[in-house]
Design a protein around this motif. Structure first.
Motif, PDB file in Angstrom:
ATOM      1  N   SER A 122     -19.803 -45.696 -34.289  1.00  0.00           N
ATOM      2  CA  SER A 122     -19.520 -47.093 -33.946  1.00  0.00           C
ATOM      3  C   SER A 122     -20.747 -47.808 -33.386  1.00  0.00           C
ATOM      4  CB  SER A 122     -18.356 -47.181 -32.959  1.00  0.00           C
ATOM      5  OG  SER A 122     -18.728 -46.622 -31.712  1.00  0.00           O
ATOM      6  N   ASN A 123     -21.732 -47.050 -32.867  1.00  0.00           N
ATOM      7  CA  ASN A 123     -22.971 -47.648 -32.359  1.00  0.00           C
ATOM      8  C   ASN A 123     -24.124 -46.670 -32.559  1.00  0.00           C
ATOM      9  OD1 ASN A 123     -25.016 -49.004 -31.065  1.00  0.00           O
ATOM     10  ND2 ASN A 123     -24.086 -48.916 -29.033  1.00  0.00           N
ATOM     11  N   PRO A 124     -24.701 -46.642 -33.755  1.00  0.00           N
ATOM     12  CA  PRO A 124     -25.804 -45.714 -34.018  1.00  0.00           C
ATOM     13  C   PRO A 124     -27.011 -45.913 -33.096  1.00  0.00           C
ATOM     14  CG  PRO A 124     -24.985 -46.672 -36.064  1.00  0.00           C
ATOM     15  CD  PRO A 124     -24.323 -47.397 -34.941  1.00  0.00           C
ATOM     16  N   ASP A 125     -27.175 -47.123 -32.545  1.00  0.00           N
ATOM     17  CA  ASP A 125     -28.293 -47.391 -31.628  1.00  0.00           C
ATOM     18  C   ASP A 125     -28.146 -46.659 -30.293  1.00  0.00           C
ATOM     19  OD1 ASP A 125     -29.587 -48.981 -33.428  1.00  0.00           O
ATOM     20  OD2 ASP A 125     -28.776 -50.863 -32.640  1.00  0.00           O
ATOM     21  N   MET A 126     -26.974 -46.106 -30.049  1.00  0.00           N
ATOM     22  CA  MET A 126     -26.738 -45.408 -28.795  1.00  0.00           C
ATOM     23  C   MET A 126     -27.725 -44.255 -28.608  1.00  0.00           C
ATOM     24  SD  MET A 126     -23.089 -44.081 -27.306  1.00  0.00           S
ATOM     25  CE  MET A 126     -22.858 -42.786 -28.475  1.00  0.00           C
ATOM     26  N   THR A 127     -28.159 -43.664 -29.696  1.00  0.00           N
ATOM     27  CA  THR A 127     -29.095 -42.539 -29.593  1.00  0.00           C
ATOM     28  C   THR A 127     -30.453 -42.969 -29.022  1.00  0.00           C
ATOM     29  OG1 THR A 127     -29.772 -42.849 -31.896  1.00  0.00           O
ATOM     30  CG2 THR A 127     -28.012 -41.251 -31.475  1.00  0.00           C
ATOM     31  N   ARG A 128     -30.738 -44.252 -29.051  1.00  0.00           N
ATOM     32  CA  ARG A 128     -31.989 -44.759 -28.455  1.00  0.00           C
ATOM     33  C   ARG A 128     -31.969 -44.647 -26.932  1.00  0.00           C
ATOM     34  NH1 ARG A 128     -32.062 -50.557 -30.460  1.00  0.00           N
ATOM     35  NH2 ARG A 128     -32.794 -50.709 -28.335  1.00  0.00           N
ATOM     36  N   TYR A 129     -30.772 -44.548 -26.363  1.00  0.00           N
ATOM     37  CA  TYR A 129     -30.654 -44.516 -24.903  1.00  0.00           C
ATOM     38  C   TYR A 129     -30.638 -43.080 -24.391  1.00  0.00           C
ATOM     39  CZ  TYR A 129     -29.987 -49.468 -25.275  1.00  0.00           C
ATOM     40  OH  TYR A 129     -30.187 -50.802 -25.543  1.00  0.00           O
ATOM     41  N   SER A 130     -31.562 -42.310 -24.879  1.00  0.00           N
ATOM     42  CA  SER A 130     -31.770 -40.943 -24.421  1.00  0.00           C
ATOM     43  C   SER A 130     -32.921 -40.954 -23.431  1.00  0.00           C
ATOM     44  CB  SER A 130     -32.137 -40.038 -25.607  1.00  0.00           C
ATOM     45  OG  SER A 130     -31.049 -39.870 -26.463  1.00  0.00           O
ATOM     46  N   PRO A 131     -32.973 -40.039 -22.517  1.00  0.00           N
ATOM     47  CA  PRO A 131     -32.001 -38.974 -22.276  1.00  0.00           C
ATOM     48  C   PRO A 131     -30.766 -39.479 -21.532  1.00  0.00           C
ATOM     49  CG  PRO A 131     -33.831 -38.773 -20.762  1.00  0.00           C
ATOM     50  CD  PRO A 131     -34.152 -39.920 -21.676  1.00  0.00           C
ATOM     51  N   MET A 132     -29.722 -38.677 -21.622  1.00  0.00           N
ATOM     52  CA  MET A 132     -28.442 -38.986 -21.006  1.00  0.00           C
ATOM     53  C   MET A 132     -28.106 -37.881 -20.010  1.00  0.00           C
ATOM     54  SD  MET A 132     -24.721 -39.147 -22.918  1.00  0.00           S
ATOM     55  CE  MET A 132     -24.575 -37.377 -22.950  1.00  0.00           C
ATOM     56  N   ILE A 133     -27.422 -38.248 -18.938  1.00  0.00           N
ATOM     57  CA  ILE A 133     -26.838 -37.247 -18.038  1.00  0.00           C
ATOM     58  C   ILE A 133     -25.324 -37.404 -18.106  1.00  0.00           C
ATOM     59  CG2 ILE A 133     -28.811 -36.999 -16.491  1.00  0.00           C
ATOM     60  CD1 ILE A 133     -27.455 -38.883 -14.520  1.00  0.00           C
ATOM     61  N   ALA A 134     -24.612 -36.333 -17.816  1.00  0.00           N
ATOM     62  CA  ALA A 134     -23.149 -36.334 -17.930  1.00  0.00           C
ATOM     63  C   ALA A 134     -22.507 -36.220 -16.556  1.00  0.00           C
ATOM     64  CB  ALA A 134     -22.694 -35.181 -18.816  1.00  0.00           C
ATOM     65  N   ALA A 135     -21.572 -37.115 -16.290  1.00  0.00           N
ATOM     66  CA  ALA A 135     -20.780 -37.061 -15.060  1.00  0.00           C
ATOM     67  C   ALA A 135     -19.473 -36.340 -15.355  1.00  0.00           C
ATOM     68  CB  ALA A 135     -20.491 -38.473 -14.556  1.00  0.00           C
ATOM     69  N   THR A 136     -18.945 -35.682 -14.363  1.00  0.00           N
ATOM     70  CA  THR A 136     -17.650 -35.010 -14.510  1.00  0.00           C
ATOM     71  C   THR A 136     -16.564 -36.040 -14.768  1.00  0.00           C
ATOM     72  OG1 THR A 136     -18.321 -33.248 -13.031  1.00  0.00           O
ATOM     73  CG2 THR A 136     -15.966 -33.569 -13.285  1.00  0.00           C
ATOM     74  N   PHE A 137     -15.691 -35.761 -15.724  1.00  0.00           N
ATOM     75  CA  PHE A 137     -14.561 -36.645 -15.982  1.00  0.00           C
ATOM     76  C   PHE A 137     -13.582 -36.513 -14.821  1.00  0.00           C
ATOM     77  CE2 PHE A 137     -14.829 -36.844 -20.917  1.00  0.00           C
ATOM     78  CZ  PHE A 137     -16.152 -37.225 -20.832  1.00  0.00           C
ATOM     79  N   VAL A 138     -13.019 -37.638 -14.411  1.00  0.00           N
ATOM     80  CA  VAL A 138     -12.168 -37.662 -13.223  1.00  0.00           C
ATOM     81  C   VAL A 138     -10.750 -38.086 -13.551  1.00  0.00           C
ATOM     82  CG1 VAL A 138     -14.076 -38.039 -11.617  1.00  0.00           C
ATOM     83  CG2 VAL A 138     -12.951 -40.006 -12.655  1.00  0.00           C
ATOM     84  N   ASP A 139      -9.846 -37.746 -12.646  1.00  0.00           N
ATOM     85  CA  ASP A 139      -8.435 -38.105 -12.755  1.00  0.00           C
ATOM     86  C   ASP A 139      -8.305 -39.616 -12.550  1.00  0.00           C
ATOM     87  OD1 ASP A 139      -5.700 -38.584 -12.298  1.00  0.00           O
ATOM     88  OD2 ASP A 139      -5.427 -36.673 -11.273  1.00  0.00           O
ATOM     89  N   ILE A 140      -7.680 -40.305 -13.499  1.00  0.00           N
ATOM     90  CA  ILE A 140      -7.553 -41.763 -13.447  1.00  0.00           C
ATOM     91  C   ILE A 140      -6.796 -42.227 -12.198  1.00  0.00           C
ATOM     92  CG2 ILE A 140      -5.439 -41.903 -14.828  1.00  0.00           C
ATOM     93  CD1 ILE A 140      -8.362 -44.345 -15.127  1.00  0.00           C
ATOM     94  N   ASP A 141      -5.902 -41.382 -11.678  1.00  0.00           N
ATOM     95  CA  ASP A 141      -5.117 -41.769 -10.507  1.00  0.00           C
ATOM     96  C   ASP A 141      -5.838 -41.512  -9.192  1.00  0.00           C
ATOM     97  OD1 ASP A 141      -2.926 -42.684 -11.986  1.00  0.00           O
ATOM     98  OD2 ASP A 141      -2.163 -40.644 -12.210  1.00  0.00           O
TER      99      ASP A 141
END
Length: 193
Positions: free
Chosen positions: A62-81
């Motif tokens: 959906s956004n091939p340009d997203m790969t330009r925004y490297s490097p990436m770090i990952a945050a832990t997914f959290v409980d929405i509540d």
């Protein structure tokens, strides 16, 4: 030459023969109908890893340009509540998505900390915590993977997004759901059946 139906049989014998023929016909037709059903295998339920890889592919498509925004770090997914809470499910979801995005061409920086890396939500819009902003500067990260999950009655719903670290602009999103079963409940910390 007489046929079976032209034979002269007594009335009780004809009834018995008719009953046997009807029973055999019913068994034959019921066997044919279940034969087609039993040969079909139910579709396998996708697992979390497959869903994460499909979601990552969807994000980048959906956004091939997203790969330009490297490097990436990952945050832990959290409980929405409770956005300060996570679980094994939240941690492995983040890890699987980061791995899948790496396969899609995004460079991912490994950030392991004593405490998990969380994104905190304040009133209204998503805001990057100061800790995350410091980490993104420290690791020269141009984007951050973050996500939330919600447990329903039959499914756990996951919403993942990659945001630009400078201004929290969303670069890509993907959502999926995973059936709640004994394995998923264990990962969520709600216990198995």
């Amino acid at each position: 030459m007489p046929t079976l139906f032209s034979l002269r049989l007594c009335l009780p014998c004809r009834r018995l023969l008719r009953g046997v023929l009807i029973t055999c016909s019913a068994l034959l037709f019921s066997g044919c109908s279940t034969f087609g059903q039993s040969s079909l295998q139910p579709e396998p339920v996708p697992d979390l890893s497959e869903l994460a890889h499909d979601a990552a592919a969807q994000m980048v498509a959906s956004n091939p340009d997203m790969t330009r925004y490297s490097p990436m770090i990952a945050a832990t997914f959290v409980d929405i509540d409770n956005l300060t809470q996570s679980s094994t499910f939240g941690r492995i979801s983040s890890e699987l998505m980061a791995s899948a995005l790496s396969r899609q061409g995004i460079k991912v920086r490994e950030v392991k900390m004593r405490d998990s890396l969380f994104i905190e939500e304040q009133v209204g819009e998503l805001i990057l915590s100061r800790q995350v902003q410091r980490l993104s500067k420290r690791y020269d990260a141009r984007s951050i993977l973050m996500g939330t999950y919600a447990q329903g009655q039959d499914y756990v719903y996951v919403s993942a997004r990659v945001v630009r670290s400078t201004d929290a602009l969303v670069l890509g999103t993907a959502d999926f759901r995973l059936p709640l079963n004994n394995n998923t409940r264990t990962l969520l910390g709600t216990g198995g059946w």
